[in-house]
Design an enzyme around this catalytic site. Structure first.
Site, PDB file in Angstrom:
ATOM      1  N   ARG A 137      -9.236   2.312   7.410  1.00 47.34           N
ATOM      2  CA  ARG A 137      -8.303   3.379   7.755  1.00 47.34           C
ATOM      3  C   ARG A 137      -8.989   4.724   7.574  1.00 47.34           C
ATOM      4  O   ARG A 137     -10.133   4.870   7.986  1.00 47.34           O
ATOM      5  CB  ARG A 137      -7.008   3.244   6.936  1.00 47.34           C
TER       6      ARG A 137
ATOM      7  N   ILE B 143      -7.131  -3.513   1.609  1.00 47.81           N
ATOM      8  CA  ILE B 143      -8.588  -3.619   1.740  1.00 47.81           C
ATOM      9  C   ILE B 143      -9.208  -2.226   1.789  1.00 47.81           C
ATOM     10  O   ILE B 143     -10.365  -2.053   1.465  1.00 47.81           O
ATOM     11  CB  ILE B 143      -9.016  -4.426   2.989  1.00 47.81           C
ATOM     12  N   ASP B 144      -8.419  -1.229   2.187  1.00 46.77           N
ATOM     13  CA  ASP B 144      -8.963   0.127   2.368  1.00 46.77           C
ATOM     14  C   ASP B 144      -9.279   0.816   1.031  1.00 46.77           C
ATOM     15  O   ASP B 144     -10.030   1.781   1.000  1.00 46.77           O
ATOM     16  CB  ASP B 144      -7.968   0.994   3.151  1.00 46.77           C
TER      17      ASP B 144
ATOM     18  N   GLY C 232       0.846  -1.186   0.000  1.00 47.85           N
ATOM     19  CA  GLY C 232       0.000   0.000   0.000  1.00 47.85           C
ATOM     20  C   GLY C 232       0.884   1.240   0.000  1.00 47.85           C
ATOM     21  O   GLY C 232       2.101   1.143  -0.233  1.00 47.85           O
ATOM     22  N   ASP C 233       0.302   2.395   0.305  1.00 41.39           N
ATOM     23  CA  ASP C 233       1.071   3.637   0.164  1.00 41.39           C
ATOM     24  C   ASP C 233       2.298   3.695   1.081  1.00 41.39           C
ATOM     25  O   ASP C 233       3.376   4.120   0.663  1.00 41.39           O
ATOM     26  CB  ASP C 233       0.168   4.869   0.359  1.00 41.39           C
TER      27      ASP C 233
ATOM     28  N   SER D  91       4.078   1.178   2.355  1.00 42.45           N
ATOM     29  CA  SER D  91       5.113   0.251   1.872  1.00 42.45           C
ATOM     30  C   SER D  91       5.782   0.797   0.620  1.00 42.45           C
ATOM     31  O   SER D  91       7.007   0.697   0.463  1.00 42.45           O
ATOM     32  CB  SER D  91       4.499  -1.106   1.537  1.00 42.45           C
TER      33      SER D  91
ATOM     34  N   GLN E 169     -12.140  -9.219   7.825  1.00 41.87           N
ATOM     35  CA  GLN E 169     -12.217  -8.629   6.479  1.00 41.87           C
ATOM     36  C   GLN E 169     -10.959  -8.897   5.657  1.00 41.87           C
ATOM     37  O   GLN E 169     -10.951  -8.735   4.444  1.00 41.87           O
ATOM     38  CB  GLN E 169     -12.412  -7.098   6.586  1.00 41.87           C
TER      39      GLN E 169
HETATM   40  O1  F6P Z   1      -4.684  -1.003   6.099  1.00 33.20           O
HETATM   41  C1  F6P Z   1      -5.360  -2.197   6.333  1.00 33.20           C
HETATM   42  C2  F6P Z   1      -5.917  -2.252   7.723  1.00 33.20           C
HETATM   43  O2  F6P Z   1      -6.637  -3.469   7.871  1.00 33.20           O
HETATM   44  C3  F6P Z   1      -6.787  -1.075   8.122  1.00 33.20           C
HETATM   45  O3  F6P Z   1      -8.082  -1.153   7.577  1.00 33.20           O
HETATM   46  C4  F6P Z   1      -6.733  -1.166   9.619  1.00 33.20           C
HETATM   47  O4  F6P Z   1      -6.952   0.102  10.193  1.00 33.20           O
HETATM   48  C5  F6P Z   1      -5.311  -1.645   9.882  1.00 33.20           C
HETATM   49  O5  F6P Z   1      -4.863  -2.248   8.680  1.00 33.20           O
HETATM   50  C6  F6P Z   1      -5.178  -2.646  11.000  1.00 33.20           C
HETATM   51  O6  F6P Z   1      -3.814  -2.910  11.183  1.00 33.20           O
HETATM   52  P1  F6P Z   1      -3.252  -4.125  12.031  1.00 33.20           P
HETATM   53  O7  F6P Z   1      -3.311  -5.344  11.164  1.00 33.20           O
HETATM   54  O8  F6P Z   1      -1.859  -3.734  12.344  1.00 33.20           O
HETATM   55  O9  F6P Z   1      -4.127  -4.289  13.222  1.00 33.20           O
END
Ligand code: F6P
Length: 360
Positions: free
Chosen positions: A186, A141-142, A116-117, A119, A286
């Site tokens: 996010r 997923i966002d 994603g952005d 990375s 999700q």
């Molecule tokens: O960026 C993907 C995401 O699933 C977001 O939707 C969420 O806020 C975050 O990552 C959760 O991160 P972690 O897996 O570190 O709990």
């Protein structure tokens, strides 16, 4: 195109459904060119280790059920910026040279980063510093990466959220309840918006549209007046409280993640309407599903195009979905452009046309 290239591939950031389908497509296409593919373990972490952690990927290792498999066979991480790497003594150290050294040890001709952005920002910086060719494949997923209409993983996450609403609807109706579903995303409300429409929500709250509890309560009253005794509310995790703060949890090591706004909204709705309210926080469910057919298609198309870019000598690009086609864009543009829900976009208009409330 030079035969006999050796390319590296890694997955970086939060996992999602469809990552393995990208890896599979890359291996198929690269094998077609007669190249070798090395899968680097745990994102850039694998390049920090000595010996470097990787596995050779050939057609035998990616066939069979891999297309259907969630997660990433390579492992991933969404921690540890190599330019400011947290050390055991609490200090931050620039370890980028070690990663570049790891890349060189593998004798790679190019790197494909699936991320994603965040990375991409790190990988691009590493590629610039190390002078190595890199291509990006968008996943999140966002669905908040700029310059692509869709990223790998989003469709599956929406499908999981819709399934949750499908399951909440009958129990909501049976108990005459208001069901609040908190989804990820996010700082963008894409998952909530799409799932809310497809899952028949009455109210969708997204960070892009400020809400009031009065407005939500009015909507729930309208639903009741129409003769229906239950309601479905979808809340995106980054929606703020009425005081304007995001609701976050503090995790081990002091890291923060969104989580908890659903409970806040549920309580406010119960107070304002008297409705019996229950809250479901969908969370990482999700991310962990078997990829949807659309995610498998997008992942496959992206993987093939990423390898073709290397064959053409086009680097510092991100593959992207645009207008029914796979294209590629400068990776810097994708990093710079965060894609929120457009307030005059088709889905917001659709939701309003369906009389779904945004609480505004
Ligand atoms: O960026 C993907 C995401 O699933 C977001 O939707 C969420 O806020 C975050 O990552 C959760 O991160 P972690 O897996 O570190 O709990």
């Amino acid at each position: 195109m030079k035969a006999g290239k050796r390319i590296g591939i890694l997955t970086s950031g939060g996992d999602c459904a469809g990552l393995n389908a990208v890896i599979r497509a890359v291996v198929h296409r690269a094998t077609g060119y007669g190249w070798q593919v090395l899968g680097i373990k745990e994102g850039t972490q694998g390049l920090l280790q000595r010996p470097v952690q990787y596995q050779t990927l050939d057609l035998g290792s990616v066939d069979g059920h891999m297309m259907r498999q969630g997660g990433t066979i390579l492992g991933t991480t969404n921690r540890g910026d190599p330019f400011a790497y947290p050390m055991p003594d609490g200090t931050l150290k620039d370890r980028s040279d070690e990663i570049i050294g790891g890349y060189r040890e593998l004798g790679l001709d190019a790197l494909i980063g699936i991320g994603g952005d965040g990375s991409f920002a790190i990988l691009h910086k590493l590629a610039q510093k190390g002078g190595f060719p890199m291509v990006g494949v968008p996943k999140t997923i966002d669905n908040d990466l700029g310059k692509t209409e869709v990223s790998v993983g989003y469709d599956t996450a929406v499908a999981v959220a819709v399934e949750a609403l499908d399951r909440l609807q009958p129990t909501a109706a049976s108990h005459h309840r208001v069901m609040v579903l908190e989804v990820m995303g996010r700082d963008a409300g894409h998952i909530a918006l799409a799932a809310g429409i497809a899952g028949g929500a009455d109210v969708i709250l997204i960070p892009e549209i400020p809400y009031s509890i009065e407005s939500i309560a009015t909507k729930i009253k309208d639903v009741r007046d129409s003769g229906r005794n239950f309601a479905l509310v979808v809340v995106s995790e980054a929606v703020k409280t009425l005081e304007g703060t995001g609701v976050k949890k503090i995790l081990q090591g002091g890291e923060k993640r969104y989580g908890g706004i659903g409970d806040y909204i549920g309580e406010k709705i119960a107070d304002a309407t008297g409705a019996e309210t229950r809250v479901t926080v969908l969370g990482h469910v999700q991310r962990g599903s078997m990829p949807s057919p659309r995610d498998r298609l997008i992942a496959s198309a992206f993987g093939v195009h990423a390898v073709d870019l290397i064959a053409e000598g086009k680097f510092n690009r991100m593959v992207a979905w645009s207008n029914r086609s796979v294209i590629d864009v400068p990776i810097t543009e994708a990093i710079e452009h965060y894609s929120c829900v457009e307030l005059d976009g088709a889905l917001v208009k659709t939701a309003r046309g369906l009389n779904i409330s945004f609480g505004d």
